[in-house]
Scaffold this motif. Structure first.
Motif, mmCIF file in Angstrom:
data_model
loop_
_atom_site.group_PDB
_atom_site.id
_atom_site.type_symbol
_atom_site.label_atom_id
_atom_site.label_comp_id
_atom_site.label_asym_id
_atom_site.label_seq_id
_atom_site.Cartn_x
_atom_site.Cartn_y
_atom_site.Cartn_z
ATOM 1 N N MET A 54 -1.537 6.766 10.714
ATOM 2 C CA MET A 54 -0.819 7.987 10.365
ATOM 3 C C MET A 54 -0.801 8.194 8.850
ATOM 4 S SD MET A 54 3.123 8.894 11.366
ATOM 5 C CE MET A 54 3.939 10.405 10.807
ATOM 6 N N THR A 55 -0.604 7.110 8.110
ATOM 7 C CA THR A 55 -0.617 7.179 6.645
ATOM 8 C C THR A 55 -1.961 7.683 6.144
ATOM 9 O OG1 THR A 55 0.906 5.287 6.561
ATOM 10 C CG2 THR A 55 -0.257 5.866 4.529
ATOM 11 N N ARG A 56 -3.029 7.072 6.635
ATOM 12 C CA ARG A 56 -4.382 7.433 6.187
ATOM 13 C C ARG A 56 -4.722 8.882 6.535
ATOM 14 N NH1 ARG A 56 -7.175 4.059 9.201
ATOM 15 N NH2 ARG A 56 -7.460 5.656 10.805
ATOM 16 N N GLU A 57 -4.517 9.260 7.787
ATOM 17 C CA GLU A 57 -4.911 10.595 8.223
ATOM 18 C C GLU A 57 -4.045 11.673 7.579
ATOM 19 O OE1 GLU A 57 -7.746 10.947 9.867
ATOM 20 O OE2 GLU A 57 -7.795 8.753 9.644
ATOM 21 N N GLY A 58 -2.751 11.390 7.408
ATOM 22 C CA GLY A 58 -1.870 12.368 6.799
ATOM 23 C C GLY A 58 -2.224 12.665 5.355
ATOM 24 N N LEU A 59 -2.488 11.622 4.582
ATOM 25 C CA LEU A 59 -2.826 11.824 3.173
ATOM 26 C C LEU A 59 -4.219 12.413 3.018
ATOM 27 C CD1 LEU A 59 -1.300 8.583 1.609
ATOM 28 C CD2 LEU A 59 -0.304 10.874 1.731
ATOM 29 N N ALA A 60 -5.147 11.989 3.865
ATOM 30 C CA ALA A 60 -6.507 12.527 3.800
ATOM 31 C C ALA A 60 -6.520 14.015 4.130
ATOM 32 C CB ALA A 60 -7.425 11.758 4.743
ATOM 33 N N PHE A 75 0.812 -1.212 0.000
ATOM 34 C CA PHE A 75 0.000 0.000 0.000
ATOM 35 C C PHE A 75 0.845 1.261 0.000
ATOM 36 C CE2 PHE A 75 -3.700 -2.545 0.492
ATOM 37 C CZ PHE A 75 -4.685 -1.758 -0.094
ATOM 38 N N PHE A 76 1.990 1.242 0.664
ATOM 39 C CA PHE A 76 2.901 2.386 0.610
ATOM 40 C C PHE A 76 3.282 2.660 -0.842
ATOM 41 C CE2 PHE A 76 6.957 4.511 0.748
ATOM 42 C CZ PHE A 76 6.970 5.275 1.909
ATOM 43 N N LEU A 119 -5.244 13.779 -0.571
ATOM 44 C CA LEU A 119 -4.423 12.921 -1.416
ATOM 45 C C LEU A 119 -4.852 11.459 -1.332
ATOM 46 C CD1 LEU A 119 -0.905 14.441 -0.562
ATOM 47 C CD2 LEU A 119 -2.237 14.795 -2.651
ATOM 48 N N LEU A 120 -6.073 11.203 -0.873
ATOM 49 C CA LEU A 120 -6.528 9.830 -0.653
ATOM 50 C C LEU A 120 -7.975 9.705 -1.095
ATOM 51 C CD1 LEU A 120 -5.380 7.209 0.739
ATOM 52 C CD2 LEU A 120 -6.603 7.931 2.784
ATOM 53 N N ASP A 121 -8.243 8.745 -2.011
ATOM 54 C CA ASP A 121 -9.635 8.536 -2.412
ATOM 55 C C ASP A 121 -10.311 7.569 -1.442
ATOM 56 O OD1 ASP A 121 -9.047 5.858 -3.130
ATOM 57 O OD2 ASP A 121 -8.717 6.388 -5.225
ATOM 58 N N GLN A 122 -11.622 7.431 -1.579
ATOM 59 C CA GLN A 122 -12.393 6.659 -0.610
ATOM 60 C C GLN A 122 -12.024 5.180 -0.637
ATOM 61 O OE1 GLN A 122 -14.442 8.104 1.702
ATOM 62 N NE2 GLN A 122 -14.360 6.056 2.620
ATOM 63 N N THR A 123 -11.729 4.640 -1.816
ATOM 64 C CA THR A 123 -11.375 3.217 -1.910
ATOM 65 C C THR A 123 -10.106 2.917 -1.124
ATOM 66 O OG1 THR A 123 -12.423 3.008 -4.083
ATOM 67 C CG2 THR A 123 -10.790 1.342 -3.480
ATOM 68 N N ASP A 124 -9.098 3.756 -1.302
ATOM 69 C CA ASP A 124 -7.851 3.541 -0.576
ATOM 70 C C ASP A 124 -8.034 3.799 0.913
ATOM 71 O OD1 ASP A 124 -6.388 2.744 -2.762
ATOM 72 O OD2 ASP A 124 -5.720 4.765 -3.262
ATOM 73 N N ARG A 125 -8.866 4.749 1.251
ATOM 74 C CA ARG A 125 -9.137 4.993 2.677
ATOM 75 C C ARG A 125 -9.775 3.762 3.312
ATOM 76 N NH1 ARG A 125 -9.966 10.153 5.645
ATOM 77 N NH2 ARG A 125 -10.543 9.481 7.738
ATOM 78 N N ASP A 180 -8.320 1.428 6.290
ATOM 79 C CA ASP A 180 -9.139 1.106 7.471
ATOM 80 C C ASP A 180 -9.077 -0.391 7.766
ATOM 81 O OD1 ASP A 180 -9.970 3.691 7.940
ATOM 82 O OD2 ASP A 180 -11.875 3.481 6.881
ATOM 83 N N ARG A 181 -9.246 -1.188 6.718
ATOM 84 C CA ARG A 181 -9.242 -2.641 6.883
ATOM 85 C C ARG A 181 -7.874 -3.144 7.340
ATOM 86 N NH1 ARG A 181 -12.135 -6.056 2.187
ATOM 87 N NH2 ARG A 181 -11.222 -7.673 3.532
ATOM 88 N N LEU A 182 -6.816 -2.565 6.773
ATOM 89 C CA LEU A 182 -5.468 -2.990 7.155
ATOM 90 C C LEU A 182 -5.185 -2.642 8.618
ATOM 91 C CD1 LEU A 182 -2.814 -4.264 6.307
ATOM 92 C CD2 LEU A 182 -2.077 -2.029 5.419
#
Length: 719
Positions: free
Chosen positions: A555-561, A136-137, A565-571, A575-577
């Motif tokens: 941190m990855t999710r919140e920082g990019l959001a 994912f990174f 820089l983050l679409d809903q699918t990747d978010r 979340d699942r990870l």
């Protein structure tokens, strides 16, 4: 024969100050001062401008009773499920686990899905979860580069080229003419790399063509035609560049846009306007002046800040430092005629610039100390979008020539070893292996390693979690902790300690692969199961690693959001990870505390392969993968060059096919064998002129030409 060298003077106390930050300026262009910034003269911004690292608490008390494996496996309930070689069986009995090579498992999910259908108990490994994060990174960085950064870079380059042409017209006939002309060429090279159809300004047509030819041919270490243009330079004063660095590698080989972006950013990240050259410094000042116009600075920042969040702050001087110094020397609103006037202010600027801090890591080929004793002067300067400081590169820097001297045979340590990193982070086993292999025999190595260990041991969590790169290393640190009383017996051996070192090195290799464009590279001195079968499995119990991984994903999710820089699918996938990592943490805590798992938790272990396949498909969706049949073209194996001996070799770190691990684990008061997947890891030197791509590495693996595994892995690997 001339030898090529590298900076060696690295003050560890200064490193603490440098590494507490991860950015240079915010979107507004305002510079936020870190409390320590005044001591190093570097304006910086904290990583928290993107996201805050939130600790995940861990709560367990290891209380498992020790156990031994019967020589004939008679106390193992499911021994008949597995056919192991005599060598593998012997290690299983001795250590409670064994790793067996496998040439057919191209991804982790394949092995775990096989477990479900055979069925056999699954052994969920930290390796498989760390690999998930790598997927994912790499995916997120790839998507952001293609969708946001590459278009922004193209616009910024065109704007800077236009601004440079205007500066040249205004300065023609002055002492600044050559510097202005160099900048036209500098941005014309980048524009041509981004779009081969773009015309080259006539003033620099020939020199740009020469640079592009060297880049295209990956011509190794050569004098830079553009950077040396118009200067009366001789011998060691000329600026050299390693053009083999422009071979697209990592995930940048998957797409033409990414290949172009890679080359242009490598150009911006490596070419240095040295302070020792007044003419090159004039070029840097003109670039700084142009960046302050209109929205250019904002465009620059939109590229710099996201890449800082992923990898870290630039190691070299750049726009913020030069902007601050210009404003201090000339005042705000400086005009070109003020610069060209030859006033005392310019002398003051040059003197002040000479006092700015040098980079910690050198990536410029420079000459041996006898020929070029002023190493700092040879490498200190301005980079437009400089490559980034990383802790592991700084460790490598301290442990190669000329920071360490010759051994008793007169040999120089031209390339580091991957084990230098875990050793510096406190692994006694890693240091013991290095010692046994003669790597610590070089003069100065033990002393430098001791200083590194003391420094790193004193780092606080704020430093470790300043960006995703550092956070990844922080996540790996629990692999270096030895397991004592109360842990499963298979984890209380030297063999397991070495297995964890293998996991550390392989995940670190994935990190280097994913950040190969941005992270600075050092240069050493030259010279569904069957009914009625009990397939309840086990999770490798490392609660601290799963907790840190969950925090890193958050941190990855919140920082990019926070920067859109983050679409809903990747978010949703992140979340699942995160939830999966938290679930494995909870299961680990229960296993170590001898608390029975629930049916739902055993079902999570049983269905783990399906979850891994989902993450794999989501992480590769941007390159067109939509079915597992694409596995042969997209295996887990990868390669990254991490250090350079300009004498002609690079250090390659690689992962191969997924090996199988068999562990004797306690489930409900009895012992059983559970099977899982672990990394395979390779380290070897390779010709500089042929820095390996993933595709070439896959060909070597599949043709049986891969180098041998490290000798120290024989304690836990058997055919």
């Amino acid at each position: 024969m001339q030898r090529i060298g590298i900076i060696s003077a690295w003050v560890l106390s200064m490193l603490l100050l440098i590494t507490t930050v991860s950015g240079c300026s915010g979107d507004s262009g305002q510079v936020e001062q870190h409390p320590a910034a005044g001591e190093i003269g570097t304006p910086v911004a904290l990583a928290s401008s993107f996201a805050v690292y939130k600790d995940v608490p861990v709560d367990f008390s290891p209380t498992l009773e020790p156990y031994k494996v019967d020589p004939e496996l008679d106390n193992v309930t499911n021994k008949e499920m597995f056919q192991l070689s005599p060598e593998a069986k012997q290690l299983l009995v001795e250590n409670g686990f064994v790793v067996v090579p496998n040439q057919y498992n191209r991804e982790f999910f394949m092995l775990y899905e096989t477990n479900l259908y055979e069925p056999v108990p699954s052994f969920i490994t930290t390796d498989s979860m760390l690999h998930n994060y790598h997927l994912f990174f790499s995916h997120l960085l790839r998507v952001i580069e293609k969708g946001k950064l590459a278009p922004e870079l193209k616009e910024l380059t065109a704007a800077m080229l236009t601004a440079s042409q205007k500066q040249y017209a205004a300065l023609k006939g002055s002492d600044w003419e050559n510097a202005a002309r160099r900048n036209i060429g500098f941005f014309a090279v980048a524009e041509k790399l981004l779009d081969p159809q773009m015309p080259v300004p006539y003033q620099v047509e020939q020199v740009v063509e020469e640079e592009l030819r060297l880049i295209e041919n990956a011509s190794g270490i050569q004098n830079s035609p553009l950077m040396n243009m118009g200067q009366d330079l001789k011998g060691t004063d000329t600026l050299q560049e390693d053009y083999s660095q422009y071979i697209p590698r990592g995930h940048y080989t998957t797409d033409e846009m990414l290949q172009s972006y890679f080359k242009a950013m490598m150009w911006y990240g490596r070419m240095t306007f040295r302070i020792k050259s007044e003419d090159e410094t004039k070029s840097a000042v003109l670039i700084t002046s142009a960046l302050g116009e209109s929205d250019f600075e904002q465009k620059w920042d939109k590229i710099y800040q996201p890449t800082s969040f992923f990898v870290g702050k630039a190691d070299d001087l750049s726009y913020p430092q030069y902007r601050e110094l210009l404003d201090k020397t000339y005042g705000t609103g400086i005009r070109l005629k003020d610069l060209a006037s030859g006033s005392d202010q310019w002398t003051a600027f040059m003197e002040a610039a000479a006092e700015l801090e040098p980079p910690v890591i050198n990536s410029i080929p420079i000459f041996d100390e006898e020929l070029q004793p002023d190493r700092e002067g040879a490498i200190k300067g301005f980079r437009f979008m400089g490559q980034r400081f990383t802790l592991d590169a700084a460790v490598f820097q301290r442990l190669v020539y000329r920071n360490v001297k010759e051994n008793s045979q007169g040999e120089r340590r031209m390339l580091p070893k991957g084990l230098d990193i875990p050793a510096a982070m406190g692994s006694g086993e890693a240091y013991s292996i290095l010692e046994a292999e003669g790597e610590t025999d070089y003069a100065g190595y033990p002393a430098n390693m001791n200083k590194l260990q003391q420094y790193i041991a004193g780092l606080d969590k704020e430093i470790w979690t300043q960006n995703l790169y550092w956070g990844w290393l922080y996540t790996l640190e629990p692999l270096l902790q030895e397991r004592g009383k109360g842990y499963p017996s298979f984890m209380q051996s030297q063999a397991w300690t070495r297995k964890d070192l293998n996991s550390f090195l392989a995940s670190w290799t994935e990190l280097k692969h994913d950040t190969i464009l941005y992270a600075k590279q050092i240069y050493a001195e030259m010279g569904g199961g069957m009914a009625g079968v009990d397939d309840r499995g086990y999770v490798e119990p490392n609660p601290h690693l799963y907790a840190r991984l969950a925090a890193l994903v958050n941190m990855t999710r919140e920082g990019l959001a926070s920067r859109d820089l983050l679409d809903q699918t990747d978010r949703d996938s992140l979340d699942r990870l995160e939830q999966l990592a938290l679930s494995l943490k909870t299961i680990s805590e229960k296993e170590l505390s001898d608390i029975p798992l629930t049916d739902e938790e055993f079902e999570l272990i049983r269905s783990y392969g399906g979850q891994l396949e989902h993450f794999w498909l989501e992480a590769l969706s941007d390159i067109g993968v939509d079915h597992r049949s694409a596995i042969d073209e997209n295996p887990a194996a990868l390669v990254a060059d991490v250090a350079t001996d300009p004498g002609g070799r690079v250090l390659q770190e690689a992962t191969g096919h997924i090996f199988e691990i068999y562990a004797v684990v306690p489930v409900d008061g009895s012992l059983r064998i559970a099977r899982g997947g672990v990394y395979s890891h390779y380290e070897f030197s390779w010709p500089l002129s042929d820095r390996l791509t993933d595709k070439k590495w896959h060909e070597l693996l599949d043709s049986g030409q891969a180098p041998p595994l490290a000798g120290w892995t024989k304690t836990f690997i058997a055919q």
